[in-house]
Motif scaffolding. Sequence first.
Motif, PDB file in Angstrom:
ATOM      1  N   PHE A  33     -38.430  12.987  55.556  1.00 42.31           N
ATOM      2  CA  PHE A  33     -37.305  12.360  55.580  1.00 42.31           C
ATOM      3  C   PHE A  33     -37.225  11.935  56.964  1.00 42.31           C
ATOM      4  CE2 PHE A  33     -32.744  13.037  56.957  1.00 42.31           C
ATOM      5  CZ  PHE A  33     -32.377  11.956  56.289  1.00 42.31           C
ATOM      6  N   LEU A  34     -37.456  12.652  57.940  1.00 47.00           N
ATOM      7  CA  LEU A  34     -37.464  12.313  59.554  1.00 47.00           C
ATOM      8  C   LEU A  34     -38.068  11.075  60.038  1.00 47.00           C
ATOM      9  CD1 LEU A  34     -37.298  15.991  61.164  1.00 47.00           C
ATOM     10  CD2 LEU A  34     -35.300  14.462  60.798  1.00 47.00           C
ATOM     11  N   LEU A  35     -39.441  11.245  59.388  1.00 41.71           N
ATOM     12  CA  LEU A  35     -40.081   9.937  59.792  1.00 41.71           C
ATOM     13  C   LEU A  35     -39.902   8.657  59.128  1.00 41.71           C
ATOM     14  CD1 LEU A  35     -43.591  11.922  60.026  1.00 41.71           C
ATOM     15  CD2 LEU A  35     -42.025  11.558  61.932  1.00 41.71           C
ATOM     16  N   GLU A  36     -39.630   8.649  57.646  1.00 39.26           N
ATOM     17  CA  GLU A  36     -39.406   7.717  57.106  1.00 39.26           C
ATOM     18  C   GLU A  36     -38.270   6.768  57.551  1.00 39.26           C
ATOM     19  OE1 GLU A  36     -39.284   8.705  53.168  1.00 39.26           O
ATOM     20  OE2 GLU A  36     -41.406   9.249  52.798  1.00 39.26           O
ATOM     21  N   ASN A  37     -37.217   7.608  57.889  1.00 39.89           N
ATOM     22  CA  ASN A  37     -35.537   7.238  58.232  1.00 39.89           C
ATOM     23  C   ASN A  37     -35.680   6.935  59.845  1.00 39.89           C
ATOM     24  OD1 ASN A  37     -33.915   7.039  55.817  1.00 39.89           O
ATOM     25  ND2 ASN A  37     -34.998   8.921  55.909  1.00 39.89           N
ATOM     26  N   LYS A  38     -36.740   7.286  60.585  1.00 39.78           N
ATOM     27  CA  LYS A  38     -37.049   7.034  61.837  1.00 39.78           C
ATOM     28  C   LYS A  38     -35.845   7.838  62.870  1.00 39.78           C
ATOM     29  CE  LYS A  38     -39.479   2.666  61.396  1.00 39.78           C
ATOM     30  NZ  LYS A  38     -39.452   1.239  61.762  1.00 39.78           N
ATOM     31  N   ILE A  39     -35.682   9.104  62.513  1.00 41.60           N
ATOM     32  CA  ILE A  39     -34.504  10.006  62.964  1.00 41.60           C
ATOM     33  C   ILE A  39     -35.179  10.110  64.475  1.00 41.60           C
ATOM     34  CG2 ILE A  39     -33.043  11.877  62.834  1.00 41.60           C
ATOM     35  CD1 ILE A  39     -32.702   9.810  60.716  1.00 41.60           C
ATOM     36  N   GLN A  40     -34.228  10.123  65.296  1.00 44.88           N
ATOM     37  CA  GLN A  40     -34.901  10.485  66.567  1.00 44.88           C
ATOM     38  C   GLN A  40     -34.361  11.778  67.063  1.00 44.88           C
ATOM     39  OE1 GLN A  40     -33.599   7.331  69.515  1.00 44.88           O
ATOM     40  NE2 GLN A  40     -34.729   5.893  68.440  1.00 44.88           N
ATOM     41  N   THR A  41     -33.084  12.235  66.779  1.00 42.93           N
ATOM     42  CA  THR A  41     -32.383  13.444  67.024  1.00 42.93           C
ATOM     43  C   THR A  41     -31.623  13.890  65.896  1.00 42.93           C
ATOM     44  OG1 THR A  41     -30.400  12.567  67.992  1.00 42.93           O
ATOM     45  CG2 THR A  41     -32.339  13.154  69.498  1.00 42.93           C
ATOM     46  N   PHE A  42     -31.511  15.281  65.789  1.00 44.58           N
ATOM     47  CA  PHE A  42     -30.837  15.700  64.397  1.00 44.58           C
ATOM     48  C   PHE A  42     -30.298  17.161  64.707  1.00 44.58           C
ATOM     49  CE2 PHE A  42     -35.025  17.227  63.543  1.00 44.58           C
ATOM     50  CZ  PHE A  42     -34.725  18.366  63.132  1.00 44.58           C
ATOM     51  N   TYR A  43     -29.067  17.570  64.149  1.00 47.45           N
ATOM     52  CA  TYR A  43     -28.678  18.966  64.004  1.00 47.45           C
ATOM     53  C   TYR A  43     -29.206  19.479  62.483  1.00 47.45           C
ATOM     54  CZ  TYR A  43     -26.096  17.975  68.261  1.00 47.45           C
ATOM     55  OH  TYR A  43     -25.556  17.633  69.382  1.00 47.45           O
ATOM     56  N   GLN A  44     -29.400  20.803  62.462  1.00 45.18           N
ATOM     57  CA  GLN A  44     -29.729  21.391  61.255  1.00 45.18           C
ATOM     58  C   GLN A  44     -28.480  21.013  60.345  1.00 45.18           C
ATOM     59  OE1 GLN A  44     -30.989  25.441  61.369  1.00 45.18           O
ATOM     60  NE2 GLN A  44     -30.427  25.841  59.335  1.00 45.18           N
ATOM     61  N   GLN A  45     -27.162  21.266  60.658  1.00 45.63           N
ATOM     62  CA  GLN A  45     -26.163  20.983  59.641  1.00 45.63           C
ATOM     63  C   GLN A  45     -26.174  19.701  59.077  1.00 45.63           C
ATOM     64  OE1 GLN A  45     -26.055  22.334  62.658  1.00 45.63           O
ATOM     65  NE2 GLN A  45     -24.779  24.100  62.833  1.00 45.63           N
ATOM     66  N   GLU A  46     -27.004  18.901  59.871  1.00 45.47           N
ATOM     67  CA  GLU A  46     -26.796  17.303  59.174  1.00 45.47           C
ATOM     68  C   GLU A  46     -27.855  17.235  57.938  1.00 45.47           C
ATOM     69  OE1 GLU A  46     -25.722  14.493  63.040  1.00 45.47           O
ATOM     70  OE2 GLU A  46     -27.806  15.179  62.943  1.00 45.47           O
ATOM     71  N   LEU A  47     -29.003  18.004  58.249  1.00 48.46           N
ATOM     72  CA  LEU A  47     -30.046  18.012  57.321  1.00 48.46           C
ATOM     73  C   LEU A  47     -29.367  18.773  55.999  1.00 48.46           C
ATOM     74  CD1 LEU A  47     -33.373  19.229  59.038  1.00 48.46           C
ATOM     75  CD2 LEU A  47     -32.663  16.793  58.394  1.00 48.46           C
ATOM     76  N   GLU A  48     -28.536  19.684  56.166  1.00 51.73           N
ATOM     77  CA  GLU A  48     -27.997  20.496  54.863  1.00 51.73           C
ATOM     78  C   GLU A  48     -27.018  19.633  54.104  1.00 51.73           C
ATOM     79  OE1 GLU A  48     -26.539  24.051  56.334  1.00 51.73           O
ATOM     80  OE2 GLU A  48     -28.527  24.741  57.514  1.00 51.73           O
ATOM     81  N   THR A  49     -26.781  18.386  54.661  1.00 56.16           N
ATOM     82  CA  THR A  49     -25.755  17.557  53.743  1.00 56.16           C
ATOM     83  C   THR A  49     -26.611  16.362  53.022  1.00 56.16           C
ATOM     84  OG1 THR A  49     -25.567  16.064  55.724  1.00 56.16           O
ATOM     85  CG2 THR A  49     -24.019  17.755  55.618  1.00 56.16           C
ATOM     86  N   ILE A  50     -28.084  16.577  53.511  1.00 54.98           N
ATOM     87  CA  ILE A  50     -28.986  15.385  52.462  1.00 54.98           C
ATOM     88  C   ILE A  50     -29.042  15.864  51.121  1.00 54.98           C
ATOM     89  CG2 ILE A  50     -30.923  14.192  52.456  1.00 54.98           C
ATOM     90  CD1 ILE A  50     -29.161  13.586  54.802  1.00 54.98           C
ATOM     91  N   ASP A  51     -28.611  15.300  50.044  1.00 50.69           N
ATOM     92  CA  ASP A  51     -28.816  15.731  48.800  1.00 50.69           C
ATOM     93  C   ASP A  51     -30.251  16.055  48.348  1.00 50.69           C
ATOM     94  OD1 ASP A  51     -25.654  15.720  48.466  1.00 50.69           O
ATOM     95  OD2 ASP A  51     -26.107  13.347  47.675  1.00 50.69           O
ATOM     96  N   THR A  52     -30.996  14.996  48.649  1.00 51.39           N
ATOM     97  CA  THR A  52     -32.581  15.138  48.160  1.00 51.39           C
ATOM     98  C   THR A  52     -33.149  16.556  48.593  1.00 51.39           C
ATOM     99  OG1 THR A  52     -33.112  13.829  50.030  1.00 51.39           O
ATOM    100  CG2 THR A  52     -32.828  12.683  47.967  1.00 51.39           C
TER     101      THR A  52
END
Length: 332
Positions: free
Chosen positions: A180-199
């Motif tokens: 998910f991080l690589l395909e969407n070219k995410i540069q920075t993130f918080y753990q809470q943000e990942l916990e909102t991704i349905d997939t």
Amino acid sequence: MQSESRKYEEEETPSLHWGLDPVFFAFARLYIKDIKEMRESKQVPVDDSTGVINCVCWKNPMVTEQSSSGRPSTPNSLTVLEQIKKLQEMVSQKTKLEIGDVVRVRGHIRTYRQQREIQASCFYKVDDPVCNVQISRMLELPCLYREVYDKPFQGPEEGQSGLEGQTFSINVLHQKVESFLLENKIQTFYQQELETIDTLMSLVVVHLPTPDCQEVKSKSTCSSKRIHSVFQQAIRMLQEKGVVFQKPGSSKELYHVTDNDKELLKVTLDVIKKDCRKPRHAENGCHFLHILNCVRQSHNPSLTEVVMHRVLELLERNSDVVSTMEGYYMTF
């Protein structure tokens, strides 16, 4: 990725478990014999050659365009041709191979006309007058086979529960988070943000066994803590692989994605370019530890070795740098 004689002694690994096999998320370095003996999986569709082939139409710079008046126009055509000619000469010098040249090739395996072959995504000549690179590769392969390839893969069994089920969930989740991080070219993130991704959440819900929360007043609170813990451990696994890292001075909950950190890639490349001009590094390039030390001093004092290895692999994959021998890198 086992040889044919061993692969079909047991039932083929279910595709759901492929992401847990270390061979699937690392560059595989195999003997040619095993590459030729591998067979395609029966669990994925195979192209029957009846589909449409996507093509790219290149415009010939020699063909002139028609102006609105119907007359041909050739603005700057000579300049364009000169640039193309220079580019072709440069590519020819870098890729021209002769019999006896030692080359390093990276690509993927495919079958063409019933013959197994490697379709190269990149290749380059290796300057190896005393066979250091070849000897290093000969020593590396037996170790890889002994430690990884020859060990039978043990996938998770159905009906697992408790700690085994949670381990399976973490293994699956950390692979999916990386994709998910690589395909969407995410540069920075918080753990809470990942916990909102349905997939991503769906993976945890499906694979994580339902806990016994009878003694807990709120089952939702119990489930939320377990989900948060699983994501936390998945991120820790990504840190151990060098996929993500944290910078000192920033929020302890903020993570940086190594492959998409343009500043880190630029600093590393600049260090190699600058130091390779020095006499002591001009011949063999810069050693890994030297590069790591320089990047730590100028960019991130807590940068780990595994992150630095991933950065150098990415630069090498993009043909920005080349490894001259084990642990040494230089620019083209």
